[in-house]
Design an enzyme around this catalytic site. Structure first.
Site, PDB file in Angstrom:
ATOM      1  N   ALA B  45      57.945  64.345  -9.648  1.00  0.00           N
ATOM      2  CA  ALA B  45      59.146  64.414  -8.824  1.00  0.00           C
ATOM      3  C   ALA B  45      59.558  63.018  -8.350  1.00  0.00           C
ATOM      4  O   ALA B  45      60.701  62.599  -8.546  1.00  0.00           O
ATOM      5  CB  ALA B  45      58.906  65.348  -7.637  1.00  0.00           C
ATOM      6  N   ARG B 338      47.765  85.731 -12.567  1.00  0.00           N
ATOM      7  CA  ARG B 338      46.731  84.961 -11.887  1.00  0.00           C
ATOM      8  C   ARG B 338      46.204  85.621 -10.616  1.00  0.00           C
ATOM      9  O   ARG B 338      44.999  85.687 -10.395  1.00  0.00           O
ATOM     10  CB  ARG B 338      47.290  83.587 -11.505  1.00  0.00           C
ATOM     11  N   HIS B 430      44.762  76.262  -6.380  1.00  0.00           N
ATOM     12  CA  HIS B 430      45.331  75.495  -7.485  1.00  0.00           C
ATOM     13  C   HIS B 430      46.688  74.875  -7.157  1.00  0.00           C
ATOM     14  O   HIS B 430      47.002  73.768  -7.573  1.00  0.00           O
ATOM     15  CB  HIS B 430      45.475  76.451  -8.670  1.00  0.00           C
ATOM     16  N   GLU B 454      56.396  69.574  -5.604  1.00  0.00           N
ATOM     17  CA  GLU B 454      55.523  70.559  -4.959  1.00  0.00           C
ATOM     18  C   GLU B 454      55.605  70.463  -3.439  1.00  0.00           C
ATOM     19  O   GLU B 454      55.248  71.398  -2.724  1.00  0.00           O
ATOM     20  CB  GLU B 454      54.071  70.388  -5.452  1.00  0.00           C
ATOM     21  N   ARG B 464      53.761  81.110  -8.387  1.00  0.00           N
ATOM     22  CA  ARG B 464      54.389  80.267  -9.410  1.00  0.00           C
ATOM     23  C   ARG B 464      53.920  80.674 -10.805  1.00  0.00           C
ATOM     24  O   ARG B 464      52.741  80.914 -11.015  1.00  0.00           O
ATOM     25  CB  ARG B 464      54.037  78.801  -9.181  1.00  0.00           C
ATOM     26  N   LEU B 470      55.866  71.699 -13.448  1.00  0.00           N
ATOM     27  CA  LEU B 470      56.306  70.460 -14.087  1.00  0.00           C
ATOM     28  C   LEU B 470      57.821  70.506 -14.244  1.00  0.00           C
ATOM     29  O   LEU B 470      58.526  69.530 -14.004  1.00  0.00           O
ATOM     30  CB  LEU B 470      55.623  70.299 -15.452  1.00  0.00           C
TER      31      LEU B 470
HETATM   32  C1  LIG Z   1      44.577  70.989 -12.853  1.00  0.00           C
HETATM   33  C2  LIG Z   1      46.035  71.301 -12.744  1.00  0.00           C
HETATM   34  C3  LIG Z   1      46.756  71.690 -13.871  1.00  0.00           C
HETATM   35  C4  LIG Z   1      48.112  71.968 -13.776  1.00  0.00           C
HETATM   36  N1  LIG Z   1      48.775  72.357 -14.914  1.00  0.00           N
HETATM   37  C5  LIG Z   1      50.109  72.616 -14.836  1.00  0.00           C
HETATM   38  C6  LIG Z   1      50.830  72.994 -16.016  1.00  0.00           C
HETATM   39  O1  LIG Z   1      50.275  73.096 -17.114  1.00  0.00           O
HETATM   40  N2  LIG Z   1      52.163  73.224 -15.899  1.00  0.00           N
HETATM   41  C7  LIG Z   1      52.811  73.124 -14.711  1.00  0.00           C
HETATM   42  O2  LIG Z   1      54.014  73.326 -14.677  1.00  0.00           O
HETATM   43  N3  LIG Z   1      52.141  72.756 -13.589  1.00  0.00           N
HETATM   44  C8  LIG Z   1      50.815  72.506 -13.610  1.00  0.00           C
HETATM   45  N4  LIG Z   1      50.145  72.148 -12.458  1.00  0.00           N
HETATM   46  C9  LIG Z   1      50.899  71.909 -11.220  1.00  0.00           C
HETATM   47  C10 LIG Z   1      51.601  70.547 -11.262  1.00  0.00           C
HETATM   48  O3  LIG Z   1      50.757  69.602 -11.872  1.00  0.00           O
HETATM   49  C11 LIG Z   1      51.966  69.996  -9.884  1.00  0.00           C
HETATM   50  O4  LIG Z   1      52.561  70.981  -9.122  1.00  0.00           O
HETATM   51  C12 LIG Z   1      52.964  68.842 -10.000  1.00  0.00           C
HETATM   52  O5  LIG Z   1      52.493  67.886 -10.899  1.00  0.00           O
HETATM   53  C13 LIG Z   1      53.255  68.195  -8.657  1.00  0.00           C
HETATM   54  O6  LIG Z   1      54.066  67.057  -8.848  1.00  0.00           O
HETATM   55  P1  LIG Z   1      54.664  66.236  -7.622  1.00  0.00           P
HETATM   56  O7  LIG Z   1      55.449  65.126  -8.212  1.00  0.00           O
HETATM   57  O8  LIG Z   1      55.356  67.152  -6.704  1.00  0.00           O
HETATM   58  O9  LIG Z   1      53.406  65.673  -6.814  1.00  0.00           O
HETATM   59  P2  LIG Z   1      52.093  64.788  -7.240  1.00  0.00           P
HETATM   60  O10 LIG Z   1      51.992  64.610  -8.704  1.00  0.00           O
HETATM   61  O11 LIG Z   1      50.991  65.405  -6.517  1.00  0.00           O
HETATM   62  O12 LIG Z   1      52.421  63.369  -6.652  1.00  0.00           O
HETATM   63  C14 LIG Z   1      52.335  63.061  -5.303  1.00  0.00           C
HETATM   64  C15 LIG Z   1      52.634  61.598  -5.123  1.00  0.00           C
HETATM   65  O13 LIG Z   1      52.832  61.326  -3.755  1.00  0.00           O
HETATM   66  C16 LIG Z   1      52.087  60.218  -3.360  1.00  0.00           C
HETATM   67  N5  LIG Z   1      51.800  60.401  -1.937  1.00  0.00           N
HETATM   68  C17 LIG Z   1      51.381  61.522  -1.297  1.00  0.00           C
HETATM   69  N6  LIG Z   1      51.277  61.308   0.021  1.00  0.00           N
HETATM   70  C18 LIG Z   1      51.651  60.030   0.225  1.00  0.00           C
HETATM   71  C19 LIG Z   1      51.745  59.225   1.380  1.00  0.00           C
HETATM   72  N7  LIG Z   1      51.452  59.686   2.592  1.00  0.00           N
HETATM   73  N8  LIG Z   1      52.147  57.951   1.235  1.00  0.00           N
HETATM   74  C20 LIG Z   1      52.451  57.443   0.000  1.00  0.00           C
HETATM   75  N9  LIG Z   1      52.381  58.172  -1.116  1.00  0.00           N
HETATM   76  C21 LIG Z   1      51.989  59.455  -1.004  1.00  0.00           C
HETATM   77  C22 LIG Z   1      50.908  60.185  -4.271  1.00  0.00           C
HETATM   78  O14 LIG Z   1      50.379  58.890  -4.354  1.00  0.00           O
HETATM   79  C23 LIG Z   1      51.543  60.641  -5.576  1.00  0.00           C
HETATM   80  O15 LIG Z   1      52.145  59.535  -6.199  1.00  0.00           O
HETATM   81  C24 LIG Z   1      48.779  71.870 -12.538  1.00  0.00           C
HETATM   82  C25 LIG Z   1      48.068  71.492 -11.414  1.00  0.00           C
HETATM   83  C26 LIG Z   1      46.698  71.239 -11.495  1.00  0.00           C
HETATM   84  C27 LIG Z   1      45.944  70.918 -10.253  1.00  0.00           C
END
Ligand SMILES: Cc1cc2nc3c(=O)[nH]c(=O)nc-3n(C[C@H](O)[C@H](O)[C@H](O)COP(=O)(O)OP(=O)(O)OC[C@H]3O[C@@H](n4cnc5c(N)ncnc54)[C@H](O)[C@@H]3O)c2cc1C
Ligand code: SF4
Ligand code: FES
Lengths: 249, 666
Positions: B45, B338, B430, B454, B464, B470
């Site tokens: 994101a 799930r 998860h 997320e 979900r 993703l």
């Molecule tokens: C093992 C596993 C497998 C998965 N497989 C799938 C799949 O196959 N398909 C699917 O759709 N989803 C899957 N998911 C879910 C999906 O990966 C996540 O929901 C998604 O990647 C979250 O993306 P995001 O960009 O919201 O956050 P994240 O990728 O968690 O990124 C958070 C970011 O915020 C930063 N951050 C957080 N707090 C702070 C702070 N206070 N100050 C500065 N920086 C901060 C971190 O450094 C990081 O850069 C899976 C999840 C897991 C755990």
């Protein structure tokens, strides 16, 4: 099992470090990092300062964990990151030496933590396709052979951990850089700016103070993702052809 | 009193987004250069939003606590990403993806947002391909798909078992390009610790430079939170170790509302806990349930014998095994969703039939699949399908081709060979569907404060679907926020850049410093980690896979008592102004305490079972989840309150395009 750990202690990049010796009781099911967690808990209980080490996913994909274990980056197991290493590969009475990745371009920040931001700057120099959001044609308008997609994927599976640099006697970043060059130049989308990319990335790599490649191939042996040295050969070819081509594409 | 206005555009569901885009206020390119945006997070994101906003011309400052933007937790996603491309000609469409997502979420999401998500899904794949993401391909060179998570079409795009990694690398590269062009200022190893408001609007953040420990102020015209989910409140989860709620929680403490915090997803197939030192749980892809059969022994004496190692599971006779999913859900069997699979595993383990030392594991067995595939292979290659050795060898090969990397991960961690003995698995936390409440613009109740990925309460309702996180993260970052942020910024084109010397910044910074010093000065006896583990256990026991009013109340009491002890007995070594990982942990755990309590309060309020939230009081005669649309078809948006109970605001959910149905898998 009872183990003796010799671990690197260093306050910051300005000060000199030294090894500290600690005894620890571990079980075979623990991961290597969990063993260090337990050590840190014990140190904290005694109001001491825990060892700083980096980690995040603990499943071998984020590339954050980085340490040299008995002389080997990521320890003794092939195709395994430190976080995937388990204590059942050690036995009672073993001594384990743990130190940070060592390279001029990766200064130690604290204990086992090093600064790998040079890798980001190599990517920033050209490790991308210049396409802005919204400009893309339909995904299926670019057909890519299965084998080509597979090879590009293999190169793109580099996790940016830096073990290749730590393993290399010259601390060269050729394996890392070439993996990105190959990933993008294998694909039609990436070929357009291929010549410019390879020149810029190599120039940045040199600027960061990484050493030259002398074909030792320790990088490939220690790479937890099995990135092949063929990528280096490929990058070299592209680099030379980019340098001789007169037009600066 | 806050009035929740979702700002859903008028018109038919399929026209809302199109009309919105063509009628929204735009910011002219020369004005964009004067407008600054802070993005917290570089997961799918945050990285995609930073890159896209910078491409548009905004001045972006992006923050991550990681040493590099490429390390965000998104990197670990395995299975794939959904998109309504209908490349398979199997009847997929925007409407079907929309419908599946609303239904899969057990009718607790907002229709208009989900429809928009389905609409932009196809563009995501195109964008990623153009960036060089090496998706799997068919022989003819076209993009390959697989089906995922109980839907009837094949719409999941993937890059081997590392889809998240490849998508994140794509977004990271786009971000790196903008850094090289000077359009994004990248702040690695900087942790956001508070939001700064000026005249009620979000105008900056306070972040700690994790290397020096210095607190620094950063000003901008608006702030985007993309900090991921909060599954680690349970301590053990499949999330990366450093994932946490603090950025979102600090936003909540500054006036944003936290929506549906009790909606957490539990994944049924994870490697079980093996000891008290355990630091995280590893996911085994959902796809394994296509071929693996889930079972536990029928007889207690067999359970005890396998636990103590006196008996091997393969030596337990067929009639002494309980394939409980096949028994209870004959229609879907091992492929139930799930939440259903997770609860069933808990049930048999609660009965005492768990198959490892701790009693918290069930078998996932590939023996039959190996024989089945082996026989088919033997038959088609003219070998004897009755010859056991041949069949086993051929079948093992098929399974290896399908799941080789997963089997390898399993063996690396457990030391067991799943080709020879069944895997042991158990459900684990998860994903979190709850998060910051946002309107159609992805803006929280604090003007100028946006939440994506997320971190927001998202489009997934109470559950979900696989491969949809993703999709949502990238939809928000590439294709939604770059438009919707304009609704706020278009009013700010004449507002000059904010100075970080404003009193609001100084005051907030001081508050952060006081908070950190408070933690450092407790100088008690217990480690931060030990508190986090205990907090996680309380939540797992009382606000985990199944919940009831009595347990929730007890959980809240236990949590409060532990929190009290934390503030009088935690020991945080080191100092404020240095690299201090223990202090980082302490601030995260402090915030988890408050979030954890809110989750309990939310779970208590919602006396219905839906998606990942199972209230024991609300079940059918045969123990299935019972939704209560009459009383609970709302988003629960909570305001934290230091003095007393959190305050609930309800956003009623209206379903004009999808008929509410009961899920059944019997
Ligand atoms: C093992 C596993 C497998 C998965 N497989 C799938 C799949 O196959 N398909 C699917 O759709 N989803 C899957 N998911 C879910 C999906 O990966 C996540 O929901 C998604 O990647 C979250 O993306 P995001 O960009 O919201 O956050 P994240 O990728 O968690 O990124 C958070 C970011 O915020 C930063 N951050 C957080 N707090 C702070 C702070 N206070 N100050 C500065 N920086 C901060 C971190 O450094 C990081 O850069 C899976 C999840 C897991 C755990
Ligand atoms: S090439 Fe291998 S060793 Fe080097 S950074 Fe990439 S994954 Fe690590
Ligand atoms: S902690 Fe992520 S690769 Fe080791």
């Amino acid at each position: 099992m009872k183990l003796t750990l010799k671990i690197w202690r260093q306050k910051n990049s300005q000060t000199k470090g030294k090894f500290e010796v600690h005894k620890i009781e571990a079980t075979p099911e623990m991961s290597f990092l969990e063993m260090l967690d337990v050590l840190n808990e014990e140190i904290i209980e005694k109001k001491g300062e825990p060892f700083a080490f980096e980690h995040d996913c603990r499943e071998g994909i984020c590339g954050t964990c980085s340490m040299v274990i008995n002389g080997q980056p990521h320890g003794p197991m092939a195709l395994t990151t430190t976080c995937q290493l388990h204590m059942r590969h050690y036995k009672d009475g073993d001594t384990i030496v743990i130190e940070p990745f060592r390279a001029n371009a990766f200064p130690v920040l604290k204990d086992l933590v090093v600064d790998r931001s040079a890798f980001d700057r190599i990517i920033q120099a050209g490790g991308f396709v210049s396409v802005s959001t919204g400009q893309a044609p339909d995904g299926n308008s670019i057909l890519i052979e299965q084998d080509v997609a597979r090879d590009a994927f293999d190169a793109a599976s580099c996790i940016g951990c830096g073990a290749c640099v730590a393993a290399c006697p010259n601390a060269s970043a050729m394996l890392f850089t070439s993996a990105k060059v190959s990933h993008l130049s294998l694909l039609p989308q990436g070929q357009v700016e291929g010549a410019k990319r390879v020149k810029k990335m190599v120039a940045q790599m040199d600027k960061e103070g990484f050493g030259n490649c002398s074909n030792t191939y320790a990088c490939e042996a220690e790479c937890p993702k099995g990135i092949s040295v063929e990528n280096i050969a490929k990058m070299n070819r592209e680099y030379f052809s980019a340098m001789v081509s007169t037009s600066d594409k | 009193m806050i009035k929740l206005d979702a700002k859903i555009p008028e018109g038919h569901i399929s026209e809302k987004w199109m009309k919105y885009k063509s009628s929204m206020d735009l910011v002219a390119p020369n004005n964009k250069r004067k407008l600054e945006v802070i993005v917290v997070g570089t997961g799918l994101a945050g990285a995609s939003a930073s890159a896209s906003l910078a491409e548009l011309g905004y001045k972006v400052k992006t923050f991550t606590f990681h040493d590099s933007p490429r390390r965000a937790h998104s990197i670990a996603a395995q299975g794939g990403i959904n998109a309504a491309k209908n490349y398979r000609n199997d009847g997929d469409s925007v409407h079907r993806l929309f419908y599946d997502t609303v239904k899969g979420g057990d009718y607790r999401s907002r229709e208009a947002n989900v429809h928009r998500l389905a609409e932009v899904s196809a563009n995501i794949i195109d964008q990623c391909v153009a960036q060089g993401v090496p998706f799997a391909r068919e022989y003819g060179g076209t993009l390959d798909n697989r089906s995922f998570g109980g839907v009837q079409v094949s719409r999941t795009f993937y890059a081997r078992g590392q889809t998240g990694q490849q998508l994140l690398i794509g977004a990271y590269q786009a971000l790196s390009r903008q850094v090289s062009l000077g359009n994004v200022e990248m702040y690695n190893r900087h942790e956001m610790l508070d939001v700064v408001k000026v005249d009620g609007k979000a105008r900056g953040i306070i972040a700690r430079n994790l290397l020096t420990g210095e607190l620094e102020s950063f000003a901008a015209h608006c702030v985007v939170i993309a900090s991921g989910g909060y599954g680690n409140v349970y301590y053990l989860s499949t999330n990366a170790m450093n994932s946490n709620v603090s950025a979102a929680w600090r936003a909540a403490r500054r006036g944003a509302l936290m929506a549906n915090p009790c909606f957490c997803q539990i994944h049924p197939t994870c490697i079980p806990v093996s000891g008290t030192y355990q630091s995280k749980l590893t996911l085994m892809s959902e796809s394994l349930r296509n071929d693996g059969r889930v079972w536990v022994p029928k007889k207690m004496e067999d359970v005890e014998a396998v636990r103590s190692g006196k008996l091997k599971p393969i030596d337990i006779a067929e009639e002494d095994r309980d394939y409980y999913l096949e028994r209870k859900y004959p229609a879907f069997g091992n492929l139930v969703p799930r939440d259903v699979a997770s609860r069933a595993a808990k049930e048999v383990c609660d009965e005492g039939r768990g198959v490892n030392q701790s009693g918290l594991a069930v078998y996932l067995d590939f023996y039959d699949a190996i024989l089945r595939y082996g026989r088919a292979e033997a038959f088609s290659s003219g070998l004897d399908p009755e010859d056991y050795a041949t069949v086993k060898k051929l079948g093992t090969k098929v399974i290896e081709a399908k799941y080789g990397n997963l089997f390898e991960i399993y063996e690396k961690i457990t030391g067991d060979d799943p080709y020879r003995t069944p895997m042991r698995i158990y459900p684990a936390i998860h994903y979190t569907m709850g998060g910051l409440w946002v309107d159609y613009n992805l803006e929280t109740t604090v003007p100028g404060l946006f939440a994506i990925g997320e971190a927001n309460f998202s489009d997934h309702g109470a559950n979900r679907l696989g491969a949809s996180a993703l999709m949502q993260g990238l939809a928000d970052g590439y294709f939604v926020l770059p438009y919707t942020i304009g609704t706020f910024l278009s009013k700010d084109i004449r507002t000059p850049a904010f100075s970080k010397d404003l009193p609001e910044f100084k005051k907030t910074k001081q508050e952060v410093e006081d908070r950190l010093n408070q933690l450092l000065n407790i100088k008690g006896e217990r480690s931060v980690e030990s508190f986090h583990r205990e907090l996680g256990l309380i939540l797992w026991d009382y606000c985990g896979m199944s919940r009831n009013a009595e347990g929730l109340k007890k959980g809240r009491e236990l949590l409060r008592a532990l929190k009290k002890e934390f503030y009088s007995n935690v020991f945080v070594p080191g100092e404020l102004k240095e690299f201090n990982p223990e202090l980082e942990k302490a601030t995260k755990v402090a915030d988890f305490f408050e979030l954890g309590e809110l989750m309990i309060v939310d779970a208590l309020d919602r006396n219905e079972s839906c998606g990942g939230h199972f209230r024991e009081e609300s079940q059918t005669e045969d123990n299935e989840a019972k939704r209560d649309d009459e009383n609970y078809a709302y988003v629960a948006a909570w305001q934290w309150n230091d003095e007393g109970d959190p305050v609930l605001f309800k956003e009623p959910l209206v379903f004009d395009n999808v008929k509410l149905k009961t899920r059944s898998y019997k």
